[in-house]
Design a protein around this motif. Structure first.
Motif, short mmCIF file in Angstrom:
data_model
loop_
_atom_site.label_atom_id
_atom_site.label_comp_id
_atom_site.label_asym_id
_atom_site.label_seq_id
_atom_site.Cartn_x
_atom_site.Cartn_y
_atom_site.Cartn_z
N UNK A 125 1.86 -2.22 7.12
CA UNK A 125 2.42 -2.08 5.78
C UNK A 125 2.89 -3.40 5.19
N UNK A 126 3.56 -4.21 5.99
CA UNK A 126 4.06 -5.50 5.48
C UNK A 126 2.89 -6.42 5.11
N UNK A 127 1.82 -6.37 5.90
CA UNK A 127 0.64 -7.19 5.61
C UNK A 127 0.01 -6.75 4.29
N UNK A 128 -0.11 -5.44 4.11
CA UNK A 128 -0.69 -4.92 2.88
C UNK A 128 0.15 -5.30 1.67
N UNK A 129 1.47 -5.15 1.79
CA UNK A 129 2.37 -5.51 0.69
C UNK A 129 2.26 -6.99 0.35
N UNK A 130 2.21 -7.82 1.37
CA UNK A 130 2.16 -9.27 1.18
C UNK A 130 0.87 -9.70 0.47
N UNK A 131 -0.21 -8.94 0.67
CA UNK A 131 -1.49 -9.31 0.07
C UNK A 131 -1.85 -8.46 -1.15
N UNK A 132 -0.88 -7.71 -1.65
CA UNK A 132 -1.06 -7.00 -2.91
C UNK A 132 -1.89 -5.73 -2.85
N UNK A 133 -1.91 -5.06 -1.71
CA UNK A 133 -2.62 -3.79 -1.60
C UNK A 133 -1.64 -2.64 -1.77
N UNK A 134 -2.09 -1.59 -2.47
CA UNK A 134 -1.30 -0.34 -2.54
C UNK A 134 -1.76 0.52 -1.37
N UNK A 135 -0.86 1.32 -0.85
CA UNK A 135 -1.24 2.18 0.27
C UNK A 135 -0.44 3.47 0.25
N UNK A 136 -1.07 4.50 0.78
CA UNK A 136 -0.42 5.82 0.88
C UNK A 136 -0.84 6.41 2.22
N UNK A 137 0.13 6.84 3.01
CA UNK A 137 -0.15 7.37 4.34
C UNK A 137 0.21 8.86 4.38
N UNK A 138 -0.68 9.65 4.93
CA UNK A 138 -0.46 11.09 5.04
C UNK A 138 -0.56 11.49 6.51
N UNK A 139 0.43 12.27 6.95
CA UNK A 139 0.41 12.82 8.31
C UNK A 139 -0.46 14.08 8.28
N UNK A 140 -1.60 14.04 8.96
CA UNK A 140 -2.54 15.16 8.97
C UNK A 140 -2.34 16.05 10.20
N UNK A 141 -1.28 15.84 10.94
CA UNK A 141 -1.00 16.68 12.11
C UNK A 141 -1.54 16.07 13.39
N UNK A 142 -2.84 15.85 13.45
CA UNK A 142 -3.45 15.26 14.65
C UNK A 142 -3.68 13.77 14.51
N UNK A 143 -3.58 13.26 13.30
CA UNK A 143 -3.77 11.84 13.02
C UNK A 143 -3.14 11.50 11.67
#
Length: 73
Positions: A47-65
């Motif tokens: 997450x910190x790497x993505x923020x530092x390089x200007x990427x947006x991200x969204x993480x979803x817990x799918x239960x098994x992954x």
């Protein structure tokens, strides 16, 4: 022109291989593309790497992954 989504399945890989594969995929990502990464655990160090390089991200817990969708900001 549509830009296909890039799918990166790193489930089952030991650290730091998922992070390495993700960074390689991001380097080749076009502006309108998104990267969807499937991973066994939430990738907190990424997450910190993505923020530092200007990427947006969204993480979803799918239960098994987790499913992390990354776009260029």
């Amino acid at each position: 022109m549509t830009h296909p989504e890039v799918i990166l399945d790193v489930r089952g890989l030991p650290a730091p291989e998922p992070l390495e594969h993700c960074l390689e995929a991001l380097a080749g990502l076009e502006r309108e593309q998104s990267l969807t990464m499937l991973i066994d655990r939430e990738p907190f160090p990424l997450y910190a790497i993505l923020d530092r390089h200007g990427f947006r991200h969204r993480c979803t817990d799918c239960g098994t992954h987790f499913q992390l969708v990354i776009n260029k900001a």
